[in-house]
Design a protein around this motif. Sequence first.
Motif, PDB file in Angstrom:
ATOM      1  N   TYR A  14      -3.372  -1.123  -3.334  1.00  0.00           N
ATOM      2  CA  TYR A  14      -2.346  -0.082  -3.367  1.00  0.00           C
ATOM      3  C   TYR A  14      -2.835   1.261  -2.820  1.00  0.00           C
ATOM      4  CZ  TYR A  14      -4.602   2.079  -7.387  1.00  0.00           C
ATOM      5  OH  TYR A  14      -5.501   2.712  -8.201  1.00  0.00           O
ATOM      6  N   ASP A  15      -4.125   1.560  -2.982  1.00  0.00           N
ATOM      7  CA  ASP A  15      -4.644   2.868  -2.578  1.00  0.00           C
ATOM      8  C   ASP A  15      -5.452   2.810  -1.283  1.00  0.00           C
ATOM      9  OD1 ASP A  15      -6.738   1.433  -3.692  1.00  0.00           O
ATOM     10  OD2 ASP A  15      -7.560   3.126  -4.806  1.00  0.00           O
ATOM     11  N   TRP A  16      -5.430   1.686  -0.585  1.00  0.00           N
ATOM     12  CA  TRP A  16      -6.175   1.574   0.668  1.00  0.00           C
ATOM     13  C   TRP A  16      -5.444   2.277   1.796  1.00  0.00           C
ATOM     14  CZ3 TRP A  16      -8.794  -3.729   1.862  1.00  0.00           C
ATOM     15  CH2 TRP A  16      -9.606  -4.105   0.784  1.00  0.00           C
ATOM     16  N   ARG A  17      -6.210   2.864   2.680  1.00  0.00           N
ATOM     17  CA  ARG A  17      -5.663   3.449   3.914  1.00  0.00           C
ATOM     18  C   ARG A  17      -5.796   2.412   5.029  1.00  0.00           C
ATOM     19  NH1 ARG A  17      -5.669   9.391   3.542  1.00  0.00           N
ATOM     20  NH2 ARG A  17      -6.424   9.893   1.470  1.00  0.00           N
ATOM     21  N   ARG A  22       0.842  -1.195   0.000  1.00  0.00           N
ATOM     22  CA  ARG A  22       0.000   0.000   0.000  1.00  0.00           C
ATOM     23  C   ARG A  22       0.878   1.247   0.000  1.00  0.00           C
ATOM     24  NH1 ARG A  22      -2.884   1.132   4.330  1.00  0.00           N
ATOM     25  NH2 ARG A  22      -1.594  -0.068   5.749  1.00  0.00           N
ATOM     26  N   GLY A  23       0.474   2.208  -0.807  1.00  0.00           N
ATOM     27  CA  GLY A  23       1.215   3.457  -0.906  1.00  0.00           C
ATOM     28  C   GLY A  23       1.185   4.298   0.353  1.00  0.00           C
ATOM     29  N   TYR A  24       0.134   4.160   1.153  1.00  0.00           N
ATOM     30  CA  TYR A  24       0.011   4.990   2.349  1.00  0.00           C
ATOM     31  C   TYR A  24       0.956   4.574   3.463  1.00  0.00           C
ATOM     32  CZ  TYR A  24      -3.932   7.413   0.352  1.00  0.00           C
ATOM     33  OH  TYR A  24      -4.715   8.187  -0.458  1.00  0.00           O
ATOM     34  N   MET A  49       4.825   4.723  -2.012  1.00  0.00           N
ATOM     35  CA  MET A  49       3.915   5.534  -2.832  1.00  0.00           C
ATOM     36  C   MET A  49       4.598   5.941  -4.133  1.00  0.00           C
ATOM     37  SD  MET A  49       0.960   6.873  -3.294  1.00  0.00           S
ATOM     38  CE  MET A  49       0.037   7.100  -1.807  1.00  0.00           C
ATOM     39  N   TYR A 106      -1.440  -0.463 -10.906  1.00  0.00           N
ATOM     40  CA  TYR A 106      -1.370  -1.382  -9.769  1.00  0.00           C
ATOM     41  C   TYR A 106      -0.805  -2.736 -10.207  1.00  0.00           C
ATOM     42  CZ  TYR A 106      -5.572  -3.936 -11.223  1.00  0.00           C
ATOM     43  OH  TYR A 106      -6.473  -4.710 -11.901  1.00  0.00           O
TER      44      TYR A 106
END
Length: 186
Positions: A172-175, A139-141, A147, A156
Amino acid sequence: VFQTYDKVVVSYSGGKDSTCCLELAIQVARETGRLPLDVLFCDEEVLLPETEEMVMRTRERPEVDLLWVCAPVHYWDASSNEEPHWWPWDPDKREVWVREPPPFAMWIEQEVKHPLPASVMKLLYGPEHGRVASILGLRGYESRPRMYGLISSGNYIARGPAPHIDKVRPIYDWRDSDVWLAIHRF
């Protein structure tokens, strides 16, 4: 991913992110008739007991075909000037292993490069497996370098460790809140 690739493998650590990816992949594999799902766990010797227990439980699931791999991989050890290198499962230092590996673990004798899952994927899933998707709970976060890596790859899905292997990062974009909500609900 299940329609595009000949083989789908989830790289599993026992952590929250790879658990979410595993559950998503099992759901889709069930819908597409692709169970049991191939799962790769790379044992790096130092595990929390709770993580080891989670991976053991996952291994016992009928939807999963989990391959537990132990391999010597080179790490820099910034905590020691006398021994700046460390290899999990070093056969010459068995007396200081953190724990014994499970008896069913697959051993890779040759030293593999870091990152371990990518190197092991390349060794175990050669071109004879066709196009291979390696699902990762990246994940990017979690960090700026992750990121930037995700952004620079443009998608992705990105090139993997070999021409026939692609990295697939479905969350990948999940917080953090998305991950914990998925674990709570599913």
